[in-house]
Design an enzyme around this catalytic site. Structure first.
Site, PDB file in Angstrom:
ATOM      1  N   MET A 123      -8.640 113.752 -33.017  1.00 17.95           N
ATOM      2  CA  MET A 123      -9.177 112.716 -31.838  1.00 17.95           C
ATOM      3  C   MET A 123     -10.211 111.957 -32.020  1.00 17.95           C
ATOM      4  O   MET A 123     -11.128 112.334 -32.795  1.00 17.95           O
ATOM      5  CB  MET A 123      -9.748 113.890 -30.625  1.00 17.95           C
ATOM      6  CG  MET A 123      -8.522 114.880 -30.112  1.00 17.95           C
ATOM      7  SD  MET A 123      -9.396 116.005 -28.707  1.00 17.95           S
ATOM      8  CE  MET A 123      -7.862 117.147 -29.074  1.00 17.95           C
ATOM      9  N   MET A 162      -4.417 111.608 -31.523  1.00 22.19           N
ATOM     10  CA  MET A 162      -4.828 111.345 -30.095  1.00 22.19           C
ATOM     11  C   MET A 162      -5.894 110.339 -30.343  1.00 22.19           C
ATOM     12  O   MET A 162      -7.136 110.532 -30.126  1.00 22.19           O
ATOM     13  CB  MET A 162      -5.372 112.423 -29.394  1.00 22.19           C
ATOM     14  CG  MET A 162      -4.280 113.269 -29.043  1.00 22.19           C
ATOM     15  SD  MET A 162      -4.726 114.980 -28.567  1.00 22.19           S
ATOM     16  CE  MET A 162      -4.913 115.760 -30.040  1.00 22.19           C
ATOM     17  N   HIS A 207      -0.200 122.610 -36.494  1.00 26.88           N
ATOM     18  CA  HIS A 207      -0.564 121.383 -35.903  1.00 26.88           C
ATOM     19  C   HIS A 207      -2.057 120.871 -35.745  1.00 26.88           C
ATOM     20  O   HIS A 207      -2.770 121.651 -35.125  1.00 26.88           O
ATOM     21  CB  HIS A 207      -0.056 121.693 -34.174  1.00 26.88           C
ATOM     22  CG  HIS A 207      -0.063 120.773 -33.251  1.00 26.88           C
ATOM     23  ND1 HIS A 207       0.726 119.648 -33.034  1.00 26.88           N
ATOM     24  CD2 HIS A 207      -1.087 120.428 -32.549  1.00 26.88           C
ATOM     25  CE1 HIS A 207       0.341 118.754 -32.097  1.00 26.88           C
ATOM     26  NE2 HIS A 207      -0.759 119.246 -31.574  1.00 26.88           N
ATOM     27  N   ASP A 221      -4.897 118.650 -34.551  1.00 29.01           N
ATOM     28  CA  ASP A 221      -5.325 117.574 -33.398  1.00 29.01           C
ATOM     29  C   ASP A 221      -6.348 116.901 -34.033  1.00 29.01           C
ATOM     30  O   ASP A 221      -7.473 117.200 -34.306  1.00 29.01           O
ATOM     31  CB  ASP A 221      -5.794 118.499 -32.296  1.00 29.01           C
ATOM     32  CG  ASP A 221      -4.573 119.251 -31.390  1.00 29.01           C
ATOM     33  OD1 ASP A 221      -3.642 118.394 -31.212  1.00 29.01           O
ATOM     34  OD2 ASP A 221      -4.652 120.379 -31.475  1.00 29.01           O
ATOM     35  N   HIS A 238      -1.477 115.575 -34.718  1.00 32.60           N
ATOM     36  CA  HIS A 238      -1.054 114.891 -33.628  1.00 32.60           C
ATOM     37  C   HIS A 238      -2.431 113.978 -33.463  1.00 32.60           C
ATOM     38  O   HIS A 238      -3.545 114.340 -33.391  1.00 32.60           O
ATOM     39  CB  HIS A 238      -1.466 116.164 -32.512  1.00 32.60           C
ATOM     40  CG  HIS A 238      -1.045 115.718 -31.405  1.00 32.60           C
ATOM     41  ND1 HIS A 238      -1.524 116.602 -30.164  1.00 32.60           N
ATOM     42  CD2 HIS A 238      -1.031 114.439 -30.639  1.00 32.60           C
ATOM     43  CE1 HIS A 238      -1.365 115.870 -29.041  1.00 32.60           C
ATOM     44  NE2 HIS A 238      -0.903 114.594 -29.285  1.00 32.60           N
ATOM     45  N   MET A 241       3.629 116.370 -23.975  1.00 35.84           N
ATOM     46  CA  MET A 241       2.327 116.812 -23.651  1.00 35.84           C
ATOM     47  C   MET A 241       2.534 117.416 -22.152  1.00 35.84           C
ATOM     48  O   MET A 241       3.036 117.055 -21.393  1.00 35.84           O
ATOM     49  CB  MET A 241       1.192 115.777 -23.322  1.00 35.84           C
ATOM     50  CG  MET A 241       0.829 115.128 -24.735  1.00 35.84           C
ATOM     51  SD  MET A 241       0.489 116.322 -26.133  1.00 35.84           S
ATOM     52  CE  MET A 241      -1.017 117.261 -25.393  1.00 35.84           C
ATOM     53  N   SER A 262      -2.051 125.316 -32.917  1.00 37.58           N
ATOM     54  CA  SER A 262      -3.069 124.227 -33.022  1.00 37.58           C
ATOM     55  C   SER A 262      -4.541 125.186 -33.228  1.00 37.58           C
ATOM     56  O   SER A 262      -4.812 126.097 -32.626  1.00 37.58           O
ATOM     57  CB  SER A 262      -3.211 123.483 -31.591  1.00 37.58           C
ATOM     58  OG  SER A 262      -4.417 123.059 -31.346  1.00 37.58           O
ATOM     59  N   ASP A 317       3.238 120.645 -26.323  1.00 36.97           N
ATOM     60  CA  ASP A 317       1.978 120.987 -26.663  1.00 36.97           C
ATOM     61  C   ASP A 317       0.740 121.195 -25.311  1.00 36.97           C
ATOM     62  O   ASP A 317       0.990 120.080 -24.570  1.00 36.97           O
ATOM     63  CB  ASP A 317       1.329 119.824 -27.480  1.00 36.97           C
ATOM     64  CG  ASP A 317       0.079 120.089 -28.016  1.00 36.97           C
ATOM     65  OD1 ASP A 317      -0.738 121.113 -27.828  1.00 36.97           O
ATOM     66  OD2 ASP A 317      -0.278 119.011 -28.491  1.00 36.97           O
TER      67      ASP A 317
HETATM   68  C1  DX5 Z   1      -4.636 119.176 -26.351  1.00 29.46           C
HETATM   69  C2  DX5 Z   1      -4.106 119.217 -27.857  1.00 29.46           C
HETATM   70  C3  DX5 Z   1      -3.373 120.743 -28.024  1.00 29.46           C
HETATM   71  C4  DX5 Z   1      -4.078 121.883 -27.370  1.00 29.46           C
HETATM   72  C5  DX5 Z   1      -3.409 123.096 -27.608  1.00 29.46           C
HETATM   73  O1  DX5 Z   1      -5.246 117.725 -26.557  1.00 29.46           O
HETATM   74  O2  DX5 Z   1      -3.201 118.329 -28.276  1.00 29.46           O
HETATM   75  O3  DX5 Z   1      -2.837 120.803 -29.246  1.00 29.46           O
HETATM   76  O4  DX5 Z   1      -5.438 121.881 -27.768  1.00 29.46           O
HETATM   77  O5  DX5 Z   1      -4.193 124.124 -27.169  1.00 29.46           O
HETATM   78  P1  DX5 Z   1      -3.839 125.208 -25.931  1.00 29.46           P
HETATM   79  O6  DX5 Z   1      -2.679 125.884 -26.289  1.00 29.46           O
HETATM   80  O7  DX5 Z   1      -4.812 126.016 -25.817  1.00 29.46           O
HETATM   81  O8  DX5 Z   1      -3.354 124.399 -24.877  1.00 29.46           O
HETATM   82 ZN    ZN Z   2      -1.677 118.647 -30.091  1.00 34.77          ZN
END
Ligand code: DX5
Ligand code: ZN
Length: 245
Positions: A44, A76, A40, A42, A74, A147, A15, A182
């Site tokens: 948001m 969110m 991956h 992320d 991903h 998660m 990520s 994750d």
């Molecule tokens: C959290 C994200 C993850 C996360 C992973 O909301 O979906 O992908 O940032 O990072 P680490 O491994 O630092 O928890």
């Molecule tokens: Zn994630």
């Protein structure tokens, strides 16, 4: 890799959330050159989670720089149906959205639209959501995302209690289902994930900060593969009839 393998194997997906995002392509390439299987990404929206990151315009630029790697977005976000075509257009391979952002009315539509857009379907649940809430959807999707932190931020502590969900899934879907985890995964917490039966491993800050990402990625994959191969899956459940987690 540029698509999901048909058989179960360990896949490591960094990520990039905690990377230097002004250097996104370089950082991504560095981790891929270190042996990562996929990325991956992320996404948001500041609404589903209290943070903002990147969207499809950035992913599209990243795709131009990195043509063949499997991109897992991903999502969110509160309205996952809204970005399906944009993400497909940006070159995303797997659209991983959250059950909590859907209703029982629209979730089937969302799954259908993702497939029509030629992406793999990932369905995620937050720590507070029981795994049996998605039990009747599993045959329609490609990847379940469990998660192991509250979504929103990198660098949080791994919630080992979530492994009950992974064990339940792997017990009922021993071969066919890709189980992705994750949040807070590093070389210490990976063992729990492997024993429970997860095979797609997202790791953010641990890999970004590592001075030997190539060794760490290789070791993570070996731990996962060894557990899958030896069928040492610890799939004993406290309640075998139905999942109460
Ligand atoms: C959290 C994200 C993850 C996360 C992973 O909301 O979906 O992908 O940032 O990072 P680490 O491994 O630092 O928890
Ligand atoms: Zn994630």
């Amino acid at each position: 890799m540029d698509s999901l393998p048909n058989q179960l194997k360990g896949l490591i997906g960094p990520s990039i959330l905690n990377a230097d995002l002004s250097m996104l392509a370089d950082e991504s390439r560095r981790l891929l050159d270190s042996g990562a299987d996929y990325l991956h990404l992320d996404v948001m929206d500041g609404h589903f989670v209290p943070n903002l990151t990147i969207g499809h315009p950035v992913i599209k630029c990243l795709r131009n720089n990195i043509p063949k790697v499997y991109f897992d977005a991903h999502m969110m976000v509160s309205e996952p149906e809204r970005w399906i075509n944009d993400m497909a257009g940006a070159g995303v391979n797997q659209y991983t959205f959250h059950k909590e952002a859907t209703t029982s009315e629209n979730i089937h539509d969302i799954i259908r639209k993702i497939k029509e857009a030629d992406m793999k379907v990932g369905l995620g649940i937050k720590p507070g959501t029981p795994v049996h809430d998605i039990g009747d959807l599993i045959n329609d999707i490609d990847v379940v995302l469990i998660m192991t932190v509250e979504p929103g931020f990198g660098g949080q502590k791994f919630m080992s209690g979530m492994m009950d969900k992974v064990r339940w899934l792997r017990k009922h879907y021993p071969q066919l289902l890709h189980i992705e985890i994750d949040g807070g995964i590093n070389l210490a917490t990976i063992y729990d994930c492997a024993h429970a039966g997860a095979n797609m491993i997202v790791s953010g800050s641990a890999l970004i900060q590592s001075k030997q990402a190539n060794k760490d990625i290789e070791q993570m994959r070996q731990i996962i593969d060894e557990n899958l191969r030896n069928k040492k899956l610890n799939i004993q459940l406290s309640n075998d009839q139905h999942c109460s987690h």
